[in-house]
Motif scaffolding. Structure first.
Motif, PDB file in Angstrom:
ATOM      1  N   THR A   2       0.838  -1.187   0.000  1.00  0.00           N
ATOM      2  CA  THR A   2       0.000   0.000   0.000  1.00  0.00           C
ATOM      3  C   THR A   2       0.877   1.243   0.000  1.00  0.00           C
ATOM      4  O   THR A   2       2.030   1.213   0.379  1.00  0.00           O
ATOM      5  CB  THR A   2      -0.908   0.040   1.230  1.00  0.00           C
ATOM      6  OG1 THR A   2      -0.092   0.047   2.402  1.00  0.00           O
ATOM      7  CG2 THR A   2      -1.839  -1.166   1.267  1.00  0.00           C
ATOM      8  N   SER A   3       0.280   2.358  -0.403  1.00  0.00           N
ATOM      9  CA  SER A   3       1.002   3.630  -0.373  1.00  0.00           C
ATOM     10  C   SER A   3       0.024   4.756  -0.587  1.00  0.00           C
ATOM     11  O   SER A   3      -1.065   4.567  -1.124  1.00  0.00           O
ATOM     12  CB  SER A   3       2.073   3.664  -1.473  1.00  0.00           C
ATOM     13  OG  SER A   3       1.470   3.716  -2.740  1.00  0.00           O
ATOM     14  N   PRO A   4       0.392   5.993  -0.181  1.00  0.00           N
ATOM     15  CA  PRO A   4      -0.431   7.152  -0.520  1.00  0.00           C
ATOM     16  C   PRO A   4      -0.478   7.341  -2.029  1.00  0.00           C
ATOM     17  O   PRO A   4       0.406   6.888  -2.756  1.00  0.00           O
ATOM     18  CB  PRO A   4       0.301   8.314   0.170  1.00  0.00           C
ATOM     19  CG  PRO A   4       1.194   7.672   1.187  1.00  0.00           C
ATOM     20  CD  PRO A   4       1.549   6.324   0.627  1.00  0.00           C
ATOM     21  N   ALA A   5      -1.507   8.000  -2.472  1.00  0.00           N
ATOM     22  CA  ALA A   5      -1.656   8.238  -3.914  1.00  0.00           C
ATOM     23  C   ALA A   5      -0.434   8.946  -4.462  1.00  0.00           C
ATOM     24  O   ALA A   5       0.054   9.921  -3.904  1.00  0.00           O
ATOM     25  CB  ALA A   5      -2.914   9.066  -4.168  1.00  0.00           C
ATOM     26  N   GLY A   6       0.106   8.431  -5.558  1.00  0.00           N
ATOM     27  CA  GLY A   6       1.236   9.044  -6.219  1.00  0.00           C
ATOM     28  C   GLY A   6       2.581   8.685  -5.635  1.00  0.00           C
ATOM     29  O   GLY A   6       3.610   9.104  -6.152  1.00  0.00           O
ATOM     30  N   ALA A   7       2.607   7.914  -4.541  1.00  0.00           N
ATOM     31  CA  ALA A   7       3.872   7.553  -3.895  1.00  0.00           C
ATOM     32  C   ALA A   7       4.270   6.151  -4.305  1.00  0.00           C
ATOM     33  O   ALA A   7       3.536   5.430  -4.971  1.00  0.00           O
ATOM     34  CB  ALA A   7       3.727   7.646  -2.381  1.00  0.00           C
ATOM     35  N   SER A   8       5.489   5.770  -3.893  1.00  0.00           N
ATOM     36  CA  SER A   8       5.957   4.421  -4.165  1.00  0.00           C
ATOM     37  C   SER A   8       5.108   3.408  -3.407  1.00  0.00           C
ATOM     38  O   SER A   8       4.644   3.679  -2.298  1.00  0.00           O
ATOM     39  CB  SER A   8       7.418   4.279  -3.724  1.00  0.00           C
ATOM     40  OG  SER A   8       8.249   5.145  -4.469  1.00  0.00           O
ATOM     41  N   PRO A   9       4.864   2.207  -3.976  1.00  0.00           N
ATOM     42  CA  PRO A   9       4.094   1.185  -3.267  1.00  0.00           C
ATOM     43  C   PRO A   9       4.936   0.567  -2.154  1.00  0.00           C
ATOM     44  O   PRO A   9       5.964  -0.040  -2.400  1.00  0.00           O
ATOM     45  CB  PRO A   9       3.772   0.164  -4.360  1.00  0.00           C
ATOM     46  CG  PRO A   9       4.836   0.353  -5.391  1.00  0.00           C
ATOM     47  CD  PRO A   9       5.240   1.795  -5.328  1.00  0.00           C
ATOM     48  N   PHE A  10       4.519   0.761  -0.907  1.00  0.00           N
ATOM     49  CA  PHE A  10       5.235   0.188   0.218  1.00  0.00           C
ATOM     50  C   PHE A  10       5.093  -1.327   0.193  1.00  0.00           C
ATOM     51  O   PHE A  10       3.995  -1.853   0.015  1.00  0.00           O
ATOM     52  CB  PHE A  10       4.686   0.724   1.539  1.00  0.00           C
ATOM     53  CG  PHE A  10       4.894   2.191   1.761  1.00  0.00           C
ATOM     54  CD1 PHE A  10       5.786   2.919   0.985  1.00  0.00           C
ATOM     55  CD2 PHE A  10       4.190   2.868   2.749  1.00  0.00           C
ATOM     56  CE1 PHE A  10       5.972   4.276   1.179  1.00  0.00           C
ATOM     57  CE2 PHE A  10       4.376   4.221   2.958  1.00  0.00           C
ATOM     58  CZ  PHE A  10       5.254   4.938   2.170  1.00  0.00           C
ATOM     59  N   CYS A  11       6.196  -2.039   0.363  1.00  0.00           N
ATOM     60  CA  CYS A  11       6.199  -3.496   0.350  1.00  0.00           C
ATOM     61  C   CYS A  11       6.639  -3.964   1.733  1.00  0.00           C
ATOM     62  O   CYS A  11       7.831  -3.969   2.045  1.00  0.00           O
ATOM     63  CB  CYS A  11       7.148  -4.042  -0.718  1.00  0.00           C
ATOM     64  SG  CYS A  11       6.941  -3.255  -2.333  1.00  0.00           S
ATOM     65  N   GLY A  12       5.699  -4.310   2.590  1.00  0.00           N
ATOM     66  CA  GLY A  12       6.017  -4.711   3.944  1.00  0.00           C
ATOM     67  C   GLY A  12       4.927  -5.592   4.524  1.00  0.00           C
ATOM     68  O   GLY A  12       4.166  -6.208   3.783  1.00  0.00           O
ATOM     69  N   ALA A  13       4.855  -5.652   5.848  1.00  0.00           N
ATOM     70  CA  ALA A  13       3.868  -6.396   6.630  1.00  0.00           C
ATOM     71  C   ALA A  13       4.120  -7.893   6.638  1.00  0.00           C
ATOM     72  O   ALA A  13       3.923  -8.553   7.647  1.00  0.00           O
ATOM     73  CB  ALA A  13       2.437  -6.104   6.169  1.00  0.00           C
ATOM     74  N   GLU A  14       4.562  -8.467   5.544  1.00  0.00           N
ATOM     75  CA  GLU A  14       4.921  -9.873   5.428  1.00  0.00           C
ATOM     76  C   GLU A  14       6.373  -9.954   4.956  1.00  0.00           C
ATOM     77  O   GLU A  14       6.942  -8.952   4.519  1.00  0.00           O
ATOM     78  CB  GLU A  14       4.009 -10.582   4.421  1.00  0.00           C
ATOM     79  CG  GLU A  14       2.565 -10.711   4.874  1.00  0.00           C
ATOM     80  CD  GLU A  14       2.387 -11.684   6.015  1.00  0.00           C
ATOM     81  OE1 GLU A  14       3.242 -12.590   6.177  1.00  0.00           O
ATOM     82  OE2 GLU A  14       1.400 -11.547   6.761  1.00  0.00           O
ATOM     83  N   PRO A  15       6.995 -11.154   5.045  1.00  0.00           N
ATOM     84  CA  PRO A  15       8.352 -11.269   4.479  1.00  0.00           C
ATOM     85  C   PRO A  15       8.386 -10.772   3.033  1.00  0.00           C
ATOM     86  O   PRO A  15       7.544 -11.141   2.222  1.00  0.00           O
ATOM     87  CB  PRO A  15       8.625 -12.776   4.558  1.00  0.00           C
ATOM     88  CG  PRO A  15       7.814 -13.245   5.716  1.00  0.00           C
ATOM     89  CD  PRO A  15       6.560 -12.412   5.684  1.00  0.00           C
ATOM     90  N   VAL A  16       9.329  -9.907   2.730  1.00  0.00           N
ATOM     91  CA  VAL A  16       9.442  -9.321   1.395  1.00  0.00           C
ATOM     92  C   VAL A  16      10.383 -10.191   0.581  1.00  0.00           C
ATOM     93  O   VAL A  16      11.558 -10.317   0.902  1.00  0.00           O
ATOM     94  CB  VAL A  16       9.966  -7.876   1.465  1.00  0.00           C
ATOM     95  CG1 VAL A  16       9.989  -7.264   0.076  1.00  0.00           C
ATOM     96  CG2 VAL A  16       9.107  -7.034   2.404  1.00  0.00           C
ATOM     97  N   ARG A  17       9.881 -10.794  -0.479  1.00  0.00           N
ATOM     98  CA  ARG A  17      10.650 -11.733  -1.289  1.00  0.00           C
ATOM     99  C   ARG A  17      10.941 -11.142  -2.660  1.00  0.00           C
ATOM    100  O   ARG A  17      10.057 -10.603  -3.325  1.00  0.00           O
ATOM    101  CB  ARG A  17       9.892 -13.054  -1.421  1.00  0.00           C
ATOM    102  CG  ARG A  17       9.717 -13.762  -0.068  1.00  0.00           C
ATOM    103  CD  ARG A  17       8.758 -14.913  -0.161  1.00  0.00           C
ATOM    104  NE  ARG A  17       8.615 -15.580   1.139  1.00  0.00           N
ATOM    105  CZ  ARG A  17       7.602 -16.354   1.482  1.00  0.00           C
ATOM    106  NH1 ARG A  17       6.625 -16.571   0.615  1.00  0.00           N
ATOM    107  NH2 ARG A  17       7.570 -16.923   2.675  1.00  0.00           N
ATOM    108  N   ALA A  18      12.193 -11.287  -3.062  1.00  0.00           N
ATOM    109  CA  ALA A  18      12.624 -10.700  -4.324  1.00  0.00           C
ATOM    110  C   ALA A  18      11.821 -11.233  -5.500  1.00  0.00           C
ATOM    111  O   ALA A  18      11.429 -10.475  -6.395  1.00  0.00           O
ATOM    112  CB  ALA A  18      14.114 -10.962  -4.532  1.00  0.00           C
ATOM    113  N   GLY A  19      11.562 -12.534  -5.521  1.00  0.00           N
ATOM    114  CA  GLY A  19      10.814 -13.117  -6.629  1.00  0.00           C
ATOM    115  C   GLY A  19       9.420 -12.543  -6.755  1.00  0.00           C
ATOM    116  O   GLY A  19       8.927 -12.308  -7.872  1.00  0.00           O
ATOM    117  N   ASP A  20       8.755 -12.307  -5.610  1.00  0.00           N
ATOM    118  CA  ASP A  20       7.415 -11.734  -5.644  1.00  0.00           C
ATOM    119  C   ASP A  20       7.438 -10.329  -6.242  1.00  0.00           C
ATOM    120  O   ASP A  20       6.577  -9.965  -7.048  1.00  0.00           O
ATOM    121  CB  ASP A  20       6.837 -11.671  -4.226  1.00  0.00           C
ATOM    122  CG  ASP A  20       6.573 -13.042  -3.649  1.00  0.00           C
ATOM    123  OD1 ASP A  20       6.480 -14.014  -4.429  1.00  0.00           O
ATOM    124  OD2 ASP A  20       6.451 -13.147  -2.413  1.00  0.00           O
TER     125      ASP A  20
END
Length: 288
Positions: A2-20
């Motif tokens: 999730t992210s604010p409109a126009g911002a980068s999509p935050f990738c967190g909350a769960e393990p962040v995997r490069a393949g995903d």
């Protein structure tokens, strides 16, 4: 993500995997998505959410994988005004760059403690690094390592699986299990159980919706075993297949490994036997 409109999509909350993240970027590339907009980050409620991330526009950066560990995503740099340390959880000594230890955080954004839990608050929020004069740190309970100013999150300290003296992070084992066969979902739980005076690995893996009656499920369990043997040099004592959506989760939708382990030890796992249509859910177990 999730992210604010126009911002980068935050990738967190769960393990962040490069393949995903790479698959996400590739899927949206025809729509003009810029992979540099990806924003892997790390945080927790005790730090009023944010610990590390960015800088914005830097995209995906990783620590390369090796024979004994998978590729790890760098979840950005520490937030301004805080102190970030990787610490040996036993000796409480600061560890150098590249070593895996517990993530400790200090700063004005860290909470004062847990509501009406003074003992737990003292242990978690009042930690001091050995042989250093510095502030009190929050012990996050998470494991990580630094590369320069970048933080890579490895897993949870309490969930480490130790087999024949070797430490394995369940997140890594679970990722390998979920990719082992197309009938398996992206949800699994790996944990150790006592067996003949030592510890043995058990993997509980959800099946994709519509695949409970798939005659290839016996091959799926074999594929999980093969993937873990190849990737970690450990043969699971048991691979248990369960219905989609049946693994116990926290209110924030994280897998409760402790509840899965308790259910297994209490024989509360309704297993998927030779007839795959009988693949059913986990019942019971305590919070983990």
């Amino acid at each position: 993500m999730t992210s604010p409109a126009g911002a980068s999509p935050f990738c967190g909350a769960e393990p962040v995997r490069a393949g995903d993240l790479r698959r996400f970027a590739a899927r949206l590339a025809p729509a003009g998505f810029d992979p540099k907009a990806l924003f892997p980050c790390y945080g927790m409620a005790e730090t009023t959410l944010f610990v590390s991330g960015g800088p914005a526009g830097s995209g995906l950066a990783t620590l390369p994988g090796s024979a004994d560990q998978p590729e790890r995503v760098i979840c950005g740099i520490g937030a301004a005004g805080q102190q970030l340390a990787i610490v040996d959880p036993e000796t409480r000594e600061r560890l150098p760059e590249g070593r895996v230890g517990e993530i400790w955080v200090a700063g004005p954004h860290v909470g004062a403690g847990y509501w009406q839990q003074p003992d737990r608050s003292r242990d978690s929020f009042g930690a001091r690094i050995a042989n250093e004069d510095g502030p009190a740190f929050l012990r996050t309970g998470d494991l990580g390592q630094m590369q320069g100013e970048g933080l890579a999150v490895v897993g949870r300290l309490k969930d480490i699986v130790i087999i024949r003296g070797a430490k394995h992070h369940p997140e890594d084992i679970e990722a390998a299990a979920t990719r082992a066969h197309p009938a398996l979902s992206a949800t699994a739980a790996a944990f150790a159980v006592p067996q003949d005076g030592t510890e043995a690995l058990v993997v509980v893996q959800e099946v994709k919706r519509g695949h409970q009656a798939d005659p290839a499920l016996d091959l799926a369990a074999q594929a999980v075993t093969a993937a873990i043997c190849e990737g970690f040099g450990v043969r699971p004592f048991e691979v248990v297949l369960v219905r989609p959506g049946s693994l116990p989760r926290t209110t924030s939708n994280k897998i409760r490994r402790g509840a899965c382990r308790a259910a297994y030890l209490a024989a509360d796992l309704a297993r998927c036997p030779a007839a795959p249509e009988e693949c059913v859910a986990i019942t019971g177990g305590s919070d983990g």
